[in-house]
Design an enzyme around this catalytic site. Structure first.
Site, PDB file in Angstrom:
ATOM      1  N   GLU A 194       6.149  -5.107   4.100  1.00 30.89           N
ATOM      2  CA  GLU A 194       6.709  -4.042   3.278  1.00 30.89           C
ATOM      3  C   GLU A 194       7.446  -3.000   4.117  1.00 30.89           C
ATOM      4  O   GLU A 194       8.503  -2.524   3.733  1.00 30.89           O
ATOM      5  CB  GLU A 194       5.549  -3.395   2.491  1.00 30.89           C
ATOM      6  N   ASP A 195       6.882  -2.663   5.261  1.00 30.96           N
ATOM      7  CA  ASP A 195       7.390  -1.496   6.001  1.00 30.96           C
ATOM      8  C   ASP A 195       8.188  -1.806   7.268  1.00 30.96           C
ATOM      9  O   ASP A 195       8.713  -0.893   7.888  1.00 30.96           O
ATOM     10  CB  ASP A 195       6.222  -0.585   6.422  1.00 30.96           C
TER      11      ASP A 195
END
Ligand code: MN
Length: 485
Positions: A77-78
């Site tokens: 996600e990051d």
């Protein structure tokens, strides 16, 4: 709270899965490398977060795929990391776990579009297939809640509400009561700080007042059990702040709460549970209707225990919770306690057990096989599995809790009888709504009153769901009739 280091984590893993250390180290290096530029809201390096999650999971003696997925849960996600790379470097299971957690983070139950419903359905069904996703996500939320002080006030409110709406029920379904209790209490502290403070103060006073009494009772029962050849472990427990708050919403006062003070009695086997019960009842008078045998009839989340409340000294009510050590493990960890049971990766057997025993998994399977329409599936899941309460805001930003289905009239009476009695219109999120408008989570509600109007109508009775509002409306109608006669 002390921050966990990689060495702490490694030590923990060494204690139950030493052969997995190389895999652990590899995952840690991988995540640390990808997160290296990032910091948490607290200013600390980002890796602190996955490390803490892995450590909490390791305390539950989670298997290594779960721990690794916990360490990697935010990289896709990051950062630039990809699921394909994770599968190549680790394995397919870890890929699926990370994928599941990432998707679950994005779940938006309030989006009513078909495409979103299709996605939510897929995710929910996958949760039932591998409950480890839920556990990682719960622990992720737990650590974020523990460190919520670094976020803005708005974020704190949002996260606290979302925690009560979605994560607390999830923790309940899988029986992870330790996580559930902590989540609830942190959320409560952020949502109603002054009320939390008041309750906490009363609770601390009660502790001071009663600790001698409880210790006396404990040693009395301990001796009785010993004489009868039963070895037991005891734990004195005070109801936690959030549970007290929930009780105060329904009961008259603090003193009336029957399980405010309790003593946990842990014994070796079921036979000893019933023996302990008998000895306790011989010594203290039990109160009516407060005996529950969850051993003969476990809760749907597999909780087993005997509960009984007795009159103690000073007429204080003391609850006993009697269970075996094995039942205690299930009571704390819920389905994660299955990790202990199926050490040798007997996951298929575990899954079968879960499906048979936990209502949560049965419900999902049932709904999935009977409902074709995706939007309906999502709304049923939401209704049946998630919080039965909604949380809305007053104009001054205070959070008000109401049951699902509550209307603006329920809201008005919850604020004050006079406001209900003189309400003429309502504004929700800056738009005028009709009086039968059903409130949704996070609505901002303003009630328009007119003192000259003062006329709750009989038809309002069909537009409310809370007993409080019903009673107030009936009171008003009756009073008015009396005045006319
Ligand atoms: Mn996270």
């Amino acid at each position: 709270m002390k921050n966990i280091t990689y060495n702490d984590l490694e030590k923990k893993i060494l204690s139950y899965a030493p052969f997995e250390i190389p895999k652990l180290r590899k995952a840690y290096e991988y995540a640390k490398n990808y997160h290296k530029e990032q910091t948490r809201a607290s200013g600390e390096p980002y890796i602190i977060h996955p490390l803490n999650i892995a450590y909490i999971l390791a305390n539950m003696q989670a298997d290594m795929d779960t721990i690794v997925a916990g360490i990697l849960h935010d990289v896709v996600e990051d950062t630039e990391s990809t699921l394909d790379e994770i599968e190549k470097k680790f394995n397919k299971t870890i890929r699926d776990l990370v994928d599941g957690v990432t998707k679950m983070t994005k779940l938006d139950f309030d989006n009513k579009k078909e495409l979103s419903a299709v996605n939510i359905r897929k995710i929910i069904v996958s949760l039932a297939r591998d409950p480890r996703i839920i556990i990682i996500k719960l622990v992720d939320r737990l650590h974020n809640m523990r460190t919520l002080e670094y976020k803005s006030e708005k974020k704190q409110q949002e996260k606290a509400l979302e925690t009560l709406e979605i994560y607390v029920p999830l923790a309940y379904y899988i029986g992870a009561s330790k996580i559930k209790d902590e989540l609830e209490n942190i959320a409560f502290r952020y949502l109603k700080p002054s009320l939390y403070g008041d309750i906490n103060k009363q609770r601390e006073e009660l502790k001071k007042e009663t600790s001698d009494i409880l210790n006396d009772i404990q040693s009395k029962i301990e001796n009785l059990l010993k004489k009868n050849g039963v070895k037991a472990k005891f734990e004195i427990r005070y109801k936690d702040n959030y549970s007290i708050y929930k009780k105060l919403l329904t009961k008259i006062n603090f003193e009336m709460i029957h399980d405010m003070l309790s003593i946990k009695v842990l014994v070796k086997n079921t036979r000893d549970c019933y023996l302990a019960l008998m000895l306790i009842h011989e010594e203290f008078t039990p109160i009516n209707n407060r005996f529950k045998d969850y051993i003969a009839k476990p809760k749907t989340n597999m909780y087993k225990s005997i509960h009984t409340t007795v009159f103690g000294p000073d007429n204080r009510l003391i609850q006993f919770q009697i269970r075996t050590f094995e039942m205690e493990r299930v009571a704390i960890y819920g389905l994660t306690s299955y990790w202990f049971k199926y050490k040798n990766n007997a996951r298929i057997e575990m899954q079968k057990d879960l499906e048979e025993n936990f209502q949560f998994f049965k419900s999902i399977k049932e709904l999935d096989s009977t409902i074709l329409d995706n939007i309906e599936f999502v709304s049923r899941i939401k209704k049946e599995l998630f919080s039965s309460n909604i949380y809305v805001y007053t104009t001054s930003g205070e959070v008000i809790e109401l049951p699902n289905g509550a209307t603006v009239i329920d809201f008005a009476y919850k604020i004050h009888t006079d406001i209900g009695n003189s309400m003429v219109a309502a504004i929700v999120n800056d738009e005028a709504v009709s009086l039968d408008y059903v409130l949704e989570n996070q609505d901002r509600v303003r009630i328009i009153t007119d003192n000259k109007a003062y006329v709750p109508k009989e038809e309002w009775l069909d537009k409310v769901v809370t007993t409080n509002a019903k009673n107030k409306i009936m009171d008003f109608i009756k009073e008015n009739e009396d005045n006319l006669n």
